[in-house]
Motif scaffolding. Structure first.
Motif, mmCIF file in Angstrom:
data_model
loop_
_atom_site.group_PDB
_atom_site.id
_atom_site.type_symbol
_atom_site.label_atom_id
_atom_site.label_comp_id
_atom_site.label_asym_id
_atom_site.label_seq_id
_atom_site.Cartn_x
_atom_site.Cartn_y
_atom_site.Cartn_z
ATOM 1 N N GLU A 1 0.958 -1.109 0.138
ATOM 2 C CA GLU A 1 -0.231 -0.201 -0.111
ATOM 3 C C GLU A 1 0.797 1.504 -0.035
ATOM 4 O O GLU A 1 0.803 1.990 0.546
ATOM 5 N N PHE A 2 1.861 1.576 -1.155
ATOM 6 C CA PHE A 2 2.187 2.503 -1.418
ATOM 7 C C PHE A 2 1.914 3.508 -0.880
ATOM 8 O O PHE A 2 0.530 3.965 -2.324
ATOM 9 N N LYS A 3 2.275 4.790 -0.121
ATOM 10 C CA LYS A 3 1.496 6.124 -0.041
ATOM 11 C C LYS A 3 2.168 6.996 -0.984
ATOM 12 O O LYS A 3 0.989 8.153 -1.461
ATOM 13 N N ASP A 4 2.976 6.826 -1.159
ATOM 14 C CA ASP A 4 3.747 8.167 -1.709
ATOM 15 C C ASP A 4 4.905 7.629 -3.165
ATOM 16 O O ASP A 4 5.049 6.321 -2.364
ATOM 17 N N VAL A 5 5.404 8.510 -3.688
ATOM 18 C CA VAL A 5 6.409 8.118 -4.060
ATOM 19 C C VAL A 5 7.547 7.493 -3.763
ATOM 20 O O VAL A 5 8.822 6.679 -4.039
ATOM 21 N N ASN A 6 7.785 8.310 -2.375
ATOM 22 C CA ASN A 6 9.269 7.974 -1.684
ATOM 23 C C ASN A 6 9.329 6.443 -1.418
ATOM 24 O O ASN A 6 10.297 6.136 -0.939
ATOM 25 N N THR A 7 8.124 6.556 -0.669
ATOM 26 C CA THR A 7 7.766 4.323 -0.349
ATOM 27 C C THR A 7 8.252 3.588 -1.820
ATOM 28 O O THR A 7 8.886 2.437 -1.243
ATOM 29 N N PHE A 8 7.443 3.741 -2.742
ATOM 30 C CA PHE A 8 7.733 3.112 -3.857
ATOM 31 C C PHE A 8 9.390 3.266 -4.730
ATOM 32 O O PHE A 8 10.150 2.614 -4.924
ATOM 33 N N MET A 9 10.246 4.384 -3.973
ATOM 34 C CA MET A 9 11.407 4.322 -4.248
ATOM 35 C C MET A 9 12.335 3.345 -3.458
ATOM 36 O O MET A 9 12.951 3.044 -3.402
ATOM 37 N N ASP A 10 12.021 3.613 -2.448
ATOM 38 C CA ASP A 10 12.551 2.722 -1.479
ATOM 39 C C ASP A 10 12.190 1.574 -1.418
ATOM 40 O O ASP A 10 13.492 0.708 -1.767
ATOM 41 N N LEU B 1 17.392 -3.050 -6.096
ATOM 42 C CA LEU B 1 17.722 -2.666 -6.931
ATOM 43 C C LEU B 1 19.525 -2.923 -5.889
ATOM 44 O O LEU B 1 20.228 -4.597 -5.946
ATOM 45 N N THR B 2 19.751 -3.118 -4.708
ATOM 46 C CA THR B 2 20.701 -3.247 -4.084
ATOM 47 C C THR B 2 20.817 -5.257 -4.183
ATOM 48 O O THR B 2 21.568 -5.538 -4.087
ATOM 49 N N SER B 3 19.144 -5.239 -4.092
ATOM 50 C CA SER B 3 19.205 -7.128 -3.848
ATOM 51 C C SER B 3 20.117 -7.633 -5.476
ATOM 52 O O SER B 3 20.894 -8.459 -5.223
ATOM 53 N N ASN B 4 19.881 -7.332 -6.456
ATOM 54 C CA ASN B 4 20.485 -7.239 -7.451
ATOM 55 C C ASN B 4 22.277 -7.237 -7.378
ATOM 56 O O ASN B 4 22.741 -8.030 -8.525
ATOM 57 N N SER B 5 22.165 -5.832 -7.315
ATOM 58 C CA SER B 5 23.960 -6.381 -7.497
ATOM 59 C C SER B 5 24.460 -7.044 -6.936
ATOM 60 O O SER B 5 25.908 -7.153 -6.678
ATOM 61 N N GLU B 6 23.542 -6.624 -5.735
ATOM 62 C CA GLU B 6 24.816 -8.305 -4.296
ATOM 63 C C GLU B 6 24.718 -9.691 -5.045
ATOM 64 O O GLU B 6 24.902 -10.556 -4.529
#
Length: 155
Positions: A133-142, A148-153
Motif C-alpha cells: 500500500e505505497f502511500k507516495d513516490v518515496n515509499t515506492f522508490m525505497d 536494486l541493492t539485492s540485484n547488485s549483491e
C-alpha cells in the motif's frame, strides 16, 4: 465425473499419472456421450487452512486469490502461463509445508513477494505496490532501491 462439454455423468479414465510436482494425480478422461476428452487433477484433501486477515477476521484459504494477484502483477509481462502456474504452485507448497492450521495474510503476502521477485522484477514491484500500500513516490522508490541493492549483491 461430469463432462464439462455436455454435462453427461458417464466418463471414463483413459490415462492416469502423477502431476509434474507429484502433489496430484492427472487423469485424462473421455465422455461416453459426446466423446470429448478433458483433464482432471486429483489432490489429497487436507485440513482447511485458515487465513487471518489484517482486520483479524478469519477465512478459509483460497488459491484463486493468490492466482489473481500474481496474474494481475504479470499482466503484459514476458512471463509464460506455465511460469505463473509454477510460481503459484511454489507459493502454495511453501504455505502448506509450514504445516500450520492458521496463517496470517501478511505471511502469505511476504511469501508471494519472495517468489514473484524471482519470476519478474516488474511484476514484483507491481505486487509490492498494492500489497505494501505505497502511500507516495518515496515509499515506492525505497522498495525499488531494495530491489536494486539485492540485484547488485547477486552479481
Amino acid at each position: 465425473m461430469r463432462c464439462p462439454f455436455c454435462s453427461a455423468d458417464d466418463t471414463k479414465v483413459i490415462d492416469s499419472r502423477p502431476a509434474e510436482d507429484g502433489s496430484a494425480i492427472r487423469r485424462r478422461r473421455q465422455c461416453d456421450a459426446c466423446g470429448k476428452r478433458f483433464t482432471t487433477y486429483e489432490k489429497v484433501e487436507t485440513i482447511p487452512l485458515i487465513v487471518i486477515k489484517k482486520d483479524k477476521n478469519r477465512e478459509t484459504y483460497d488459491r484463486s486469490k493468490i492466482e489473481s494477484g500474481v496474474i494481475k502483477s504479470c499482466h503484459k509481462r514476458p512471463v509464460s502461463a506455465e511460469a505463473v502456474t509454477k510460481c503459484i504452485d511454489d507459493i502454495e507448497n511453501t504455505i502448506f509445508n509450514m504445516e500450520v492450521r492458521e496463517i496470517e495474510s501478511t505471511t502469505i503476502g511476504e511469501i508471494v513477494m519472495d517468489k514473484i521477485k524471482d519470476l519478474d522484477q516488474v511484476a514484483y514491484v507491481r505486487f509490492a505496490s498494492v500489497y505494501r500500500e505505497f502511500k507516495d513516490v518515496n515509499t515506492f522508490m525505497d522498495e525499488l532501491g531494495k530491489l536494486l541493492t539485492s540485484n547488485s549483491e547477486k552479481r
